[in-house]
Design an enzyme around this catalytic site. Sequence first.
Site, PDB file in Angstrom:
ATOM      1  N   GLU A   1       0.818  -1.166  -0.036  1.00 41.54           N
ATOM      2  CA  GLU A   1      -0.052  -0.052   0.075  1.00 41.54           C
ATOM      3  C   GLU A   1       0.798   1.437   0.137  1.00 41.54           C
ATOM      4  O   GLU A   1       2.100   1.278   0.767  1.00 41.54           O
ATOM      5  CB  GLU A   1      -0.853   0.007   1.262  1.00 41.54           C
ATOM      6  CG  GLU A   1      -1.784   1.255   1.416  1.00 41.54           C
ATOM      7  CD  GLU A   1      -2.821   1.087   2.510  1.00 41.54           C
ATOM      8  OE1 GLU A   1      -3.573   2.218   2.662  1.00 41.54           O
ATOM      9  OE2 GLU A   1      -2.983   0.149   3.258  1.00 41.54           O
TER      10      GLU A   1
ATOM     11  N   ASN B   1      -6.882   1.525   2.935  1.00 40.06           N
ATOM     12  CA  ASN B   1      -7.285   2.776   2.797  1.00 40.06           C
ATOM     13  C   ASN B   1      -6.925   3.885   1.938  1.00 40.06           C
ATOM     14  O   ASN B   1      -7.857   4.664   1.539  1.00 40.06           O
ATOM     15  CB  ASN B   1      -7.100   3.606   4.295  1.00 40.06           C
ATOM     16  CG  ASN B   1      -7.839   2.790   5.493  1.00 40.06           C
ATOM     17  OD1 ASN B   1      -8.526   1.819   5.154  1.00 40.06           O
ATOM     18  ND2 ASN B   1      -7.437   3.265   6.532  1.00 40.06           N
TER      19      ASN B   1
ATOM     20  N   ASN C   1     -12.296  -0.820  -0.487  1.00 43.49           N
ATOM     21  CA  ASN C   1     -11.673  -1.481   0.742  1.00 43.49           C
ATOM     22  C   ASN C   1     -12.420  -1.016   1.986  1.00 43.49           C
ATOM     23  O   ASN C   1     -12.744   0.306   1.850  1.00 43.49           O
ATOM     24  CB  ASN C   1     -10.288  -0.768   0.492  1.00 43.49           C
ATOM     25  CG  ASN C   1      -9.481  -1.055   1.804  1.00 43.49           C
ATOM     26  OD1 ASN C   1      -9.018  -2.180   2.059  1.00 43.49           O
ATOM     27  ND2 ASN C   1      -9.473  -0.129   2.866  1.00 43.49           N
ATOM     28  N   GLU C   2     -12.681  -1.904   2.667  1.00 41.10           N
ATOM     29  CA  GLU C   2     -13.160  -1.604   3.855  1.00 41.10           C
ATOM     30  C   GLU C   2     -14.202  -0.520   3.848  1.00 41.10           C
ATOM     31  O   GLU C   2     -14.499   0.450   4.724  1.00 41.10           O
ATOM     32  CB  GLU C   2     -11.984  -0.852   5.146  1.00 41.10           C
ATOM     33  CG  GLU C   2     -11.280  -2.142   5.592  1.00 41.10           C
ATOM     34  CD  GLU C   2     -10.187  -1.810   6.353  1.00 41.10           C
ATOM     35  OE1 GLU C   2     -10.211  -0.624   6.825  1.00 41.10           O
ATOM     36  OE2 GLU C   2      -9.440  -2.552   6.714  1.00 41.10           O
TER      37      GLU C   2
ATOM     38  N   TYR D   1      -6.362  -7.781  12.362  1.00 37.96           N
ATOM     39  CA  TYR D   1      -5.181  -7.306  12.984  1.00 37.96           C
ATOM     40  C   TYR D   1      -5.260  -7.666  14.824  1.00 37.96           C
ATOM     41  O   TYR D   1      -6.496  -7.492  15.047  1.00 37.96           O
ATOM     42  CB  TYR D   1      -4.842  -5.832  12.816  1.00 37.96           C
ATOM     43  CG  TYR D   1      -4.796  -5.504  11.193  1.00 37.96           C
ATOM     44  CD1 TYR D   1      -3.470  -5.818  10.649  1.00 37.96           C
ATOM     45  CD2 TYR D   1      -5.530  -4.811  10.825  1.00 37.96           C
ATOM     46  CE1 TYR D   1      -3.251  -5.437   9.392  1.00 37.96           C
ATOM     47  CE2 TYR D   1      -5.473  -4.545   9.293  1.00 37.96           C
ATOM     48  CZ  TYR D   1      -4.235  -4.775   8.732  1.00 37.96           C
ATOM     49  OH  TYR D   1      -3.984  -4.450   7.435  1.00 37.96           O
TER      50      TYR D   1
ATOM     51  N   GLU E   1      -6.427  -8.679   4.367  1.00 37.18           N
ATOM     52  CA  GLU E   1      -5.343  -8.055   5.325  1.00 37.18           C
ATOM     53  C   GLU E   1      -5.351  -8.762   6.452  1.00 37.18           C
ATOM     54  O   GLU E   1      -6.375  -9.037   6.870  1.00 37.18           O
ATOM     55  CB  GLU E   1      -6.045  -6.774   5.322  1.00 37.18           C
ATOM     56  CG  GLU E   1      -5.809  -5.610   4.279  1.00 37.18           C
ATOM     57  CD  GLU E   1      -6.066  -4.113   4.620  1.00 37.18           C
ATOM     58  OE1 GLU E   1      -5.868  -3.783   5.828  1.00 37.18           O
ATOM     59  OE2 GLU E   1      -6.805  -3.615   3.799  1.00 37.18           O
TER      60      GLU E   1
ATOM     61  N   GLN F   1       1.809  -5.624   6.004  1.00 34.54           N
ATOM     62  CA  GLN F   1       2.321  -5.627   4.777  1.00 34.54           C
ATOM     63  C   GLN F   1       3.447  -6.148   4.404  1.00 34.54           C
ATOM     64  O   GLN F   1       4.074  -6.874   5.243  1.00 34.54           O
ATOM     65  CB  GLN F   1       2.233  -4.001   4.263  1.00 34.54           C
ATOM     66  CG  GLN F   1       0.937  -3.477   4.441  1.00 34.54           C
ATOM     67  CD  GLN F   1       0.670  -2.131   3.667  1.00 34.54           C
ATOM     68  OE1 GLN F   1       1.345  -1.599   2.710  1.00 34.54           O
ATOM     69  NE2 GLN F   1      -0.422  -1.462   4.052  1.00 34.54           N
TER      70      GLN F   1
END
Length: 495
Positions: A27, A72, A172-173, A244, A292, A346
Site C-alpha cells: 500500500e 485505505n 476497501n473496508e 489485525y 489483510e 504489509q
Amino acid sequence: MNTTRILLNPAFRIGPVDPRVFGGFLEHLGRAVYEGVYDPASRHADADGCRSDVLAAQRRLRMTAMRYPGGNFASGYHWRDGIGPRAGRPTVRDLAWQSIEPNAFGTDEFVSLCRKMDWTPMLTVNLGTGTPEEARDWVEYCNCPVGTREADRRAANGHPDPYAVKLWCLGNEMDGPWQLGHVPADQYAIRAQQAAKMMKDCDRSIETVACGSCTTGLSTYMEWDRQVLEHLGDMADYVSLHRYVGNPADDTPDYLAVTASVDRQIEDMDAVCRYVQARRKSARRVYLCFDEWNVWYRERGGDGRAKRAPHLIEEVYNLEDALVVAGFLNSFIRHADVLKIANLAQIVNAIAPLLTRGDELLVQSIFHPFEMVSRRRTGEALRLAIDGPSYEGRTNGAVPVVDASAILGEGVLHVFLTNRSERTAAPVSIEPAGLSIAALESAEILTGPGPKAANSFEQPDVVAARTYDEVAVRAGRARLKLPPLSMAALTLRLG
C-alpha cells in the site's frame, strides 16, 4: 507435560492449499513503497529503481497474490495520476494517511515489479471517491488489446501487451466509518454491483473480491456481508476478511490463543456465504479472501503530517508475534476448502516482516514462520485430531497447548507445530493412519530467549529459524519435543 498426539489420515482431506493464500499487500502507506520496494536513491536500486536487497528477501517468502495500492489509500486514489511520464504526474495529498503522494510509482511500475517477482497482481479499485466507470477504465487499461482509448493509453506509455490482471477488489473496508466514501451496506452493494458489471463486461475472465466486514468488532459484522452478497450475486467471486491482532493487555497465553478467534471468523464468514448461496438457490458459491491480516497494535499513529514517505506504523515484532503469525497460517491451512486468497499486510516497513534503515535491511521475527510454511505449501490440507493438553485463554477460549496443521504433498507430509507454553517443553507424536513416515527430510524451528525477544539492526538474529534434526522416526511415526514458545515446520518423507 503429557505428550500431544497429532492424529491424521490421508482419507480426511480438507482440500488443496491454494498458493494465493501466501500473498502480500503493498500500500502507499508510510515507507512501504518509497524507501521500501522503490528507492532509486539507494545503493541497492536496480535499473527500475527497486531495492534489490528488499526484493531478494521477499523472494525467500515466495509470495503470490500481491494486493495494491491499498488499503485505505485506495479509496482516494485515482489510477490515472500514476501513469505516463513521471514529470507529468501530479503530486497530491493522500487523505487516508495524511501524506504527500508523488505518484512516482503507479500501475505500470507495480505490474513490472510483479513480473520481476513472479507475483500475481491484485488491484483494488476506488469505490470511495471514485466511480464504477473509473474502475471499468482501469480494467481496460490493464487487460484489453490495443484499439480502444485506455488500451491505447497503456501502449503509448510503453506497454503494448495487456497485463492480464485477474484479481480485482471492489473497494476497501467500505463498512468502516473511517473510510473515504463510507456508506451503508445497501449503498455500497449498489456501487459495487455497478462497478463489477462493467468491469466483467470489459474482461469476462477477471475475478472480483467484494468488501466484507473489515473487523469482527463492528455492529454490522456479518449482516453487512449478507446484504452485500445477496445484492451482488454472481458479480462477486470472493468476499474479503480483515484481521489485525495484538497483545495490549500483555497476556501472552491469551494472545497465543487468538488462533481460535481467527478460526471462528473464517467459519462465521463461510456460514454467511453458504446462507446466501442457499437463499439464492445457486449452485455457485462465494469463497473467502483474507486480504489483510497481521499483528498490529503498538504503532497506531496514521498521520503523515503532510510528509513524503513518513515513518508510519513501523511495528517492531517479537517472538510471540511470530508465533501468532504461525497461528494464522495454521488456521488458513485448516480452512483450505473455503479460504482461497490471503494477503499479509504489509511487506516492507509498514507493519511488515522487513524494515529498512537507509541502505540497511532487517529481517523481523514474523518473516520466519511465513518462510517456513510457504516453502512447504504444496499439497492438500489434512483434517487433524489434536489429542493433548489444553488451556483456557482469558478472552479467546480453550485451545490445545500445541497448535497444528498438516499438508499432504507428493510423497511427503508437511507438519506445522506451535508450542504455546511459556515454560514447558511439549512432547509431540505424529501418528498417521494409512501412511507410514519413513524419515525426516527437513525441518526448521523458530524460538528465542523469551516472548518479547526481537531482532534489531544491531542484533539481527535474536529470533531466527534454524535447522532442526531432533525428530525421531520409528514404526512409521515421528516424535519430537518442542521447546517452550516455539514453532516447528517439518517435511517427513513417506514410505
